[in-house]
Write a protein that holds these residues in place. Sequence first.
Motif, short mmCIF file in Angstrom:
data_model
loop_
_atom_site.label_atom_id
_atom_site.label_comp_id
_atom_site.label_asym_id
_atom_site.label_seq_id
_atom_site.Cartn_x
_atom_site.Cartn_y
_atom_site.Cartn_z
N MET A 131 53.59 29.04 33.49
CA MET A 131 53.55 27.62 33.78
C MET A 131 54.07 27.38 35.18
N ASN A 132 53.48 26.47 35.88
CA ASN A 132 53.86 26.12 37.24
C ASN A 132 55.26 25.53 37.26
N LEU A 173 43.24 27.75 36.50
CA LEU A 173 44.70 27.74 36.61
C LEU A 173 45.29 29.14 36.83
N PRO A 174 44.92 30.16 36.04
CA PRO A 174 45.49 31.49 36.31
C PRO A 174 45.07 32.04 37.67
N LEU A 175 43.88 31.71 38.12
CA LEU A 175 43.44 32.18 39.44
C LEU A 175 44.32 31.59 40.54
N MET A 176 44.61 30.31 40.43
CA MET A 176 45.46 29.68 41.45
C MET A 176 46.89 30.21 41.36
N ARG A 177 47.39 30.45 40.14
CA ARG A 177 48.73 31.05 39.98
C ARG A 177 48.76 32.42 40.64
N ASP A 178 47.70 33.23 40.42
CA ASP A 178 47.64 34.56 41.02
C ASP A 178 47.61 34.49 42.54
N ALA A 238 47.83 19.85 39.73
CA ALA A 238 48.36 19.05 40.84
C ALA A 238 49.47 19.82 41.55
N GLY A 239 50.38 20.42 40.79
CA GLY A 239 51.46 21.20 41.39
C GLY A 239 50.96 22.42 42.13
N LEU A 240 49.94 23.08 41.57
CA LEU A 240 49.36 24.25 42.25
C LEU A 240 48.69 23.86 43.55
N PHE A 241 47.97 22.73 43.55
CA PHE A 241 47.36 22.27 44.80
C PHE A 241 48.41 21.92 45.84
N ALA A 242 49.51 21.33 45.43
CA ALA A 242 50.59 21.03 46.38
C ALA A 242 51.13 22.32 46.99
#
Length: 166
Positions: free
Chosen positions: A1-2, A151-156, A100-104
């Motif tokens: 989780m972000n 989501l997992p791609l952006m987390r990675d 939203a948090g990942l984009f920030a």
Amino acid sequence: MNQTVLTSESESSYWLAVARLVSGLVHRAPSGQSSLLKVDGLRDNGKFYTVMLDGSIEEGPKFRKNGGDLRALLAEVVVESSAAVHDLASKDDVSLRELAGLFAQVDGIARKGAFIALRMDSRHLDGPYQVSMGGPLFGTAYFDESGTDILPLMRDAISFWKDHRG
């Protein structure tokens, strides 16, 4: 989780609006509408963001624009009040807030001198979503992953940045 906590209500509202609009692009990908969103910290002309919707080979992109306000560019492409965006937002608010948090975070990474590209294309063999990241921050290292969940791609991608920032 972000684990990102957005620092102000206006910043949080901005990135939440971006996430809702991006979810509209994500919703279109499985139906064949491919798109690209790029955050390019290597540009020095103030046009930090690119949003593109693919068209036919003969005609080129249906939409392509560079600019300094990601939310405004996305709003030109995706109608925020569309049923698809509204449906996703009401079903999974936690995922929308995480996006939203990942984009920030991605925006902050790009501002340090990287580029991040998010491609949504149902014809891609490894899944409809692809995230790429590179730039001088990473030397010769380059991140490029595809999959079925954004989501997992952006987390990675963010983990890649943390591992390679020097």
